[in-house]
Write a protein that holds these residues in place. Structure first.
Motif, mmCIF file in Angstrom:
data_model
loop_
_atom_site.group_PDB
_atom_site.id
_atom_site.type_symbol
_atom_site.label_atom_id
_atom_site.label_comp_id
_atom_site.label_asym_id
_atom_site.label_seq_id
_atom_site.Cartn_x
_atom_site.Cartn_y
_atom_site.Cartn_z
ATOM 1 N N ILE A 121 0.832 -1.205 0.000
ATOM 2 C CA ILE A 121 0.000 0.000 0.000
ATOM 3 C C ILE A 121 0.861 1.247 0.000
ATOM 4 C CG2 ILE A 121 -0.312 -0.012 2.522
ATOM 5 C CD1 ILE A 121 -2.940 1.098 0.009
ATOM 6 N N GLN A 176 -8.286 -5.877 0.261
ATOM 7 C CA GLN A 176 -7.291 -5.134 1.019
ATOM 8 C C GLN A 176 -7.507 -3.629 0.898
ATOM 9 O OE1 GLN A 176 -3.383 -7.521 1.415
ATOM 10 N NE2 GLN A 176 -3.815 -7.474 -0.764
ATOM 11 N N CYS A 229 -3.270 -3.807 -2.816
ATOM 12 C CA CYS A 229 -3.865 -2.832 -1.888
ATOM 13 C C CYS A 229 -4.280 -1.562 -2.617
ATOM 14 C CB CYS A 229 -2.877 -2.479 -0.777
ATOM 15 S SG CYS A 229 -2.891 -3.638 0.595
#
Length: 251
Positions: A8, A50, A155
């Motif tokens: 991320i 996610q 993500c």
């Protein structure tokens, strides 16, 4: 799951570590009967979908309480309250957003989170490629945008999808409407164009926050960023839907 979770963003450079980026939403949190008492610490929950908990909760709060709020994302917020919410998320607390929180504070928190990621939601290495799609039209443009979305880490892809779905819903409430009893339901005035203008520079960044000239995006680039993000909002359902045959090729 760990590699996908880490993708991320690299948070080490941020003055606020935004640990929430590694604390993903978990289905049990949607249970309305869960305890709303004393705030508790939450563990990391790598799951198939996610999306950072802070993004899920901000979007859900605004969808529940703010779709008729005029000027959402444009009206000022309380810096003190936003900072307090941010610190609670940073600490990994179970932050519950309800009707007592100001919609404008939550909106500011969401923008802040996206702006301050050390790698933007659409990674900087793809910045030029995404901007290049602005010169294309119709199906060709959407086809290239979809291929670029395939390159996003899990993500980033999941979080962008959730954000675009949210922004599309906000835009559908931009105009005033009439209720069953003839009462006027005010629109929030936030069209797709307005939302792209606000969120474009937060999710499609050329430089890292705080870097030299980071805020000095030239006018031409700024206009193109808005155009590209507007297309993403308008066509997110098509862009994130992959046919069975194409899916097999990708795998």
């Amino acid at each position: 799951g760990a590699m996908s979770v880490d993708s991320i963003t690299d948070l080490s450079d941020n003055s606020s570590k935004l640990l929430e980026a590694l604390q993903l939403s978990h289905p049990h949190e949607l249970d309305p009967q869960r305890s709303l008492g004393k705030k508790k610490m939450l563990s990391l929950n790598p799951i198939s979908w996610q999306v950072p908990r802070i993004v899920v909760r901000c979007c859900k709060h605004i969808e529940t309480y703010g779709l008729q709020t005029v000027g959402i994302f444009r009206v000022g917020s309380s810096k003190k309250r936003v900072q307090q919410l941010r610190e609670e998320f940073d600490q990994g607390l179970d932050v519950f957003l309800d009707e007592h929180q100001s919609v404008h504070d939550v909106a500011a928190l969401l923008k802040e989170f996206l702006r301050d990621m050390s790698d933007s939601l659409i990674p900087r290495e793809l910045y030029a490629a995404f901007l290049s799609t602005a010169s294309m039209e119709g199906p060709a443009q959407l086809a290239v945008l979809q291929l670029l979305l395939f390159l996003l880490p899990p993500c980033h892809s999941d979080t962008l999808h959730r954000l675009l779905r949210f922004l599309s819903k906000v835009a559908r409430h931009a105009e005033s409407s009439w209720g069953p009893n003839g009462q006027e339901i005010p629109g929030n005035k936030m069209t797709v164009s307005n939302l792209a203008t606000i969120f474009g520079p937060n999710i499609l960044q050329k430089e890292k926050p705080g870097e030299k000239d980071a805020g000095a995006m030239n006018f031409e680039d700024s206009t193109v960023v808005i155009q590209v993000v507007q297309r993403l909002i308008e066509h997110y359902q098509t862009l994130f839907m992959v046919g069975e045959a194409f899916s097999g090729q990708i795998l």
